[in-house]
Design a protein around this motif. Structure first.
Motif, PDB file in Angstrom:
ATOM      1  N   GLN A  58       0.830  -1.208   0.000  1.00 28.16           N
ATOM      2  CA  GLN A  58       0.000   0.000   0.000  1.00 28.16           C
ATOM      3  C   GLN A  58       0.867   1.261   0.000  1.00 28.16           C
ATOM      4  N   ARG A  62       1.420   4.260  -3.399  1.00 28.76           N
ATOM      5  CA  ARG A  62       1.262   5.707  -3.264  1.00 28.76           C
ATOM      6  C   ARG A  62       2.512   6.480  -3.638  1.00 28.76           C
ATOM      7  N   GLU A 139     -12.746   1.826 -11.378  1.00 32.29           N
ATOM      8  CA  GLU A 139     -13.567   1.980 -10.172  1.00 32.29           C
ATOM      9  C   GLU A 139     -14.516   0.797 -10.011  1.00 32.29           C
ATOM     10  N   ALA A 140     -15.117   0.380 -11.115  1.00 34.28           N
ATOM     11  CA  ALA A 140     -16.116  -0.679 -11.006  1.00 34.28           C
ATOM     12  C   ALA A 140     -15.491  -2.048 -10.803  1.00 34.28           C
ATOM     13  N   ALA A 142     -12.078  -2.707  -9.703  1.00 34.48           N
ATOM     14  CA  ALA A 142     -11.087  -2.844  -8.641  1.00 34.48           C
ATOM     15  C   ALA A 142     -11.483  -2.136  -7.361  1.00 34.48           C
ATOM     16  N   GLY A 143     -12.395  -1.180  -7.441  1.00 34.08           N
ATOM     17  CA  GLY A 143     -12.853  -0.536  -6.222  1.00 34.08           C
ATOM     18  C   GLY A 143     -12.335   0.861  -6.001  1.00 34.08           C
ATOM     19  N   SER A 144     -11.461   1.335  -6.883  1.00 36.93           N
ATOM     20  CA  SER A 144     -10.986   2.700  -6.737  1.00 36.93           C
ATOM     21  C   SER A 144     -10.585   3.237  -8.103  1.00 36.93           C
ATOM     22  N   SER A 149      -5.210  -0.942  -5.984  1.00 38.14           N
ATOM     23  CA  SER A 149      -4.915  -1.777  -4.819  1.00 38.14           C
ATOM     24  C   SER A 149      -5.388  -3.223  -4.994  1.00 38.14           C
ATOM     25  N   ARG A 157      -6.202  -9.567  -5.492  1.00 37.56           N
ATOM     26  CA  ARG A 157      -7.303  -9.645  -4.526  1.00 37.56           C
ATOM     27  C   ARG A 157      -8.664  -9.697  -5.176  1.00 37.56           C
ATOM     28  N   GLN A 158      -8.759  -9.145  -6.368  1.00 34.15           N
ATOM     29  CA  GLN A 158     -10.067  -9.072  -7.034  1.00 34.15           C
ATOM     30  C   GLN A 158     -10.057  -9.983  -8.252  1.00 34.15           C
TER      31      GLN A 158
ATOM     32  N   ARG B  26     -24.341  10.276  -9.790  1.00 39.18           N
ATOM     33  CA  ARG B  26     -24.289   8.944 -10.388  1.00 39.18           C
ATOM     34  C   ARG B  26     -24.390   7.887  -9.294  1.00 39.18           C
ATOM     35  N   PHE B  29     -20.561   2.568  -7.863  1.00 42.26           N
ATOM     36  CA  PHE B  29     -20.307   1.185  -8.247  1.00 42.26           C
ATOM     37  C   PHE B  29     -20.284   0.333  -6.975  1.00 42.26           C
ATOM     38  N   LEU B  31     -18.631  -2.157  -5.924  1.00 46.14           N
ATOM     39  CA  LEU B  31     -17.346  -2.586  -5.350  1.00 46.14           C
ATOM     40  C   LEU B  31     -16.535  -1.427  -4.781  1.00 46.14           C
ATOM     41  N   TYR B  32     -17.005  -0.206  -4.996  1.00 43.12           N
ATOM     42  CA  TYR B  32     -16.194   0.960  -4.624  1.00 43.12           C
ATOM     43  C   TYR B  32     -15.936   1.004  -3.115  1.00 43.12           C
ATOM     44  N   ARG B  33     -14.687   1.315  -2.764  1.00 43.61           N
ATOM     45  CA  ARG B  33     -14.326   1.393  -1.346  1.00 43.61           C
ATOM     46  C   ARG B  33     -14.474   2.845  -0.890  1.00 43.61           C
ATOM     47  N   VAL B  79      -6.625   4.768   4.356  1.00 45.64           N
ATOM     48  CA  VAL B  79      -6.387   4.888   2.918  1.00 45.64           C
ATOM     49  C   VAL B  79      -7.399   4.075   2.106  1.00 45.64           C
ATOM     50  N   CYS B  81      -7.991   0.848   1.718  1.00 42.74           N
ATOM     51  CA  CYS B  81      -7.424  -0.246   0.926  1.00 42.74           C
ATOM     52  C   CYS B  81      -8.219  -1.524   1.142  1.00 42.74           C
ATOM     53  N   SER B  82      -9.030  -1.569   2.192  1.00 43.34           N
ATOM     54  CA  SER B  82      -9.902  -2.701   2.531  1.00 43.34           C
ATOM     55  C   SER B  82      -9.138  -3.970   2.892  1.00 43.34           C
TER      56      SER B  82
END
Lengths: 358, 128
Positions: A58, A62, A139-140, A142-144, A149, A157-158, B26, B29, B31-33, B79, B81-82
């Motif tokens: 992590q 960054r 975003e959809a 991986a989550g960001s 990450s 992880r995904q 909007r 999503f 999965l968004y953290r 941060v 990161c989950s």
């Protein structure tokens, strides 16, 4: 003729990050450029002493926002090699998909900023609109948007579902169509050519000797791409490095433009060839030994040196980023430029100062 | 010359690519953290999240005399990161896909729950 020193940066409209150049000028011609770095040093390498090797993922993400995926990929590859872990095939393909998405959005970002640097605001808007598709994909899936990450030591992880894969393919194909729609503007518009052709040229020999990396090197005619080292899934996916021969700002733009389109083909190949199976393997123990790993970031070759001593803390992490390699060429092509061309020339190496100073 | 004109005309007669943001939002999503939540009733205060957290924003403490545990998270240091969500053994931690609202003060998320660990340890051997 009297010489004047004009400070360029650290705060300048064309620079997203604080790079300071002292430009020694005679009239409007730059005679010498003296760089000054050190405005965003954060001591991330030192953090390896208090963060264990899993938490460091992590941290290295960054180092740089735009190529965060590739930083963590390079780091994880190194740790996996040090510990003798073989990651599943599917994880390799997934890493390839996300890393190419990153390359695409980084190049689109740069193309937009480049258009902005020579004052073509509406072209800048077009590129960033296309980029938004890629950011949504990140975003959809991986989550960001930026710091995805997804890497861990031993895999990812995904996972991508078949629906997500087909969505990525349609979005990326649409992005490709939109990029091609503005191809003629970017590559053959009169004003674009006038501002970029022949500006800040670097010969093949110069680029090689000064140790340029990535698109800056390839624009000068050296076909060197770290993806040829066949890391991740690149041993199965065939591609050819994009090479241009003029070595000027225009050639660097063309290289990045063509690489953005090439990434679409690589994503398509990675998704179609992706095998089923696990996405990560459990990893036990601590890293011991020394390792050097390299990956091709959007900006060029990134090198990680890591030394483990059998504890969970790494003894040393050294990161050599592409912009660090591209600063000597930047200083070399500055003399002789007109002051008005300096922003375009500086931006043509795609400077990432946060990367360089860490 | 006039290479950009077709694109400009197309943009002029197509719909806007931006949203009127505060009025039109909007859907996030899934999965968004975006925000970290702890279901304190499920939490066993095992400190795994505290140990694994890369930004060291979570502090877990137990008060055995009072029979309570405290889970504190600094949302400004997090941060997102989950990693904590991945390692949580009871799945008490979860990520919500919406952003946290802006805040003018640096408030910590502090949650207090009852300790359940001793009861579970007693219950397990009986079953065997």
């Amino acid at each position: 003729m009297a010489r004047t020193i004009i400070p360029f940066g650290p705060q300048h409209p064309v620079l997203p990050e604080p790079l300071h150049l002292k430009l020694v000028c005679e009239d409007e011609i730059v005679k010498e450029a003296i760089p000054a770095l050190g405005y965003v040093h954060r001591g991330l390498e030192k953090l390896a002493e208090i963060r264990d090797f899993n938490q460091m993922i992590q941290v290295v993400e960054r180092v740089c926002g735009i190529c965060s995926m590739l930083h963590s990929q390079c780091y994880c590859q190194g740790i996996e090699e040090m510990m003798g872990v073989e990651i599943p095939e599917r994880a390799k393909y997934l890493r390839t998909v996300w890393s190419e998405l990153h390359r695409m959005h980084s190049h689109l970002l740069w193309l937009g900023l480049f258009a902005d640097a020579f004052g073509f605001e509406s072209l800048f808007m077009q590129f960033w609109r296309i980029r938004e598709r890629i950011m949504d994909l990140n975003e959809a899936t991986a989550g960001s948007r930026v710091i995805v990450s997804v890497n861990v030591v031993g895999g990812v992880r995904q996972d991508l579902t078949p629906e997500q894969c087909s969505w990525i393919l349609t979005e990326v194909a649409q992005a490709g169509k939109e990029i091609k729609a503005i191809q003629s503007t970017m590559l053959s518009d009169y004003t674009v050519c006038k501002r970029t052709k022949g500006v800040a040229a670097l010969t093949k020999e110069q680029a090689y000797e000064l140790g340029a990396a990535g698109p800056t090197l390839r624009a000068s005619g050296v076909a060197q791409d770290m993806r040829q080292l066949k890391y991740a899934a690149f041993d199965k996916i065939d591609f050819e490095p994009v090479v241009e021969y003029d070595g000027d700002c225009y050639a660097r733009g063309v290289v990045r433009f063509r690489e953005a389109l090439q990434s679409i083909d690589i994503i398509r190949a990675a998704i179609s060839g992706m095998p089923q199976g696990d996405i990560s393997v459990p990893v036990k123990g601590n890293p011991e030994g020394e390792i050097i790993t390299r990956v091709e970031q959007p900006r060029g070759e990134c090198m990680y040196y890591m030394k483990g001593n059998g504890t969970k803390f790494l003894e040393r992490v050294r990161i050599r980023t592409p912009t660090f390699a591209n600063v000597p060429p930047l200083i070399a092509f500055m003399p002789g430029l007109e002051l008005a061309d300096v922003p375009v020339a500086v931006l043509s190496i795609d400077p990432c100062i946060s990367c360089t100073e860490r | 010359m006039l290479k950009m004109t077709p694109t400009v005309l197309k943009n002029l007669f197509s719909k806007s690519s931006t949203r009127m943001y505060p009025f039109e939002v909007r859907e996030p999503f899934p999965l968004y953290r975006g925000e970290l939540f702890n279901d304190i009733d499920k939490c066993i205060f095992c400190k795994k999240c505290e140990i694994k957290c890369p930004s060291q924003c979570i502090t877990v403490s137990k008060d055995k005399e009072a029979g309570t545990g405290t889970w504190i998270c600094d949302p400004f240091a997090c941060v997102y990161c989950s990693i904590c969500v991945d390692v949580c053994p009871t799945k008490s931690l979860s990520m919500a896909p919406n952003h946290r609202k802006p805040s003018a003060t640096r408030d910590m998320i502090e949650q207090v729950g009852k300790l359940k660990v001793p009861k579970k340890k007693k219950a397990a051997p009986k079953k065997d």
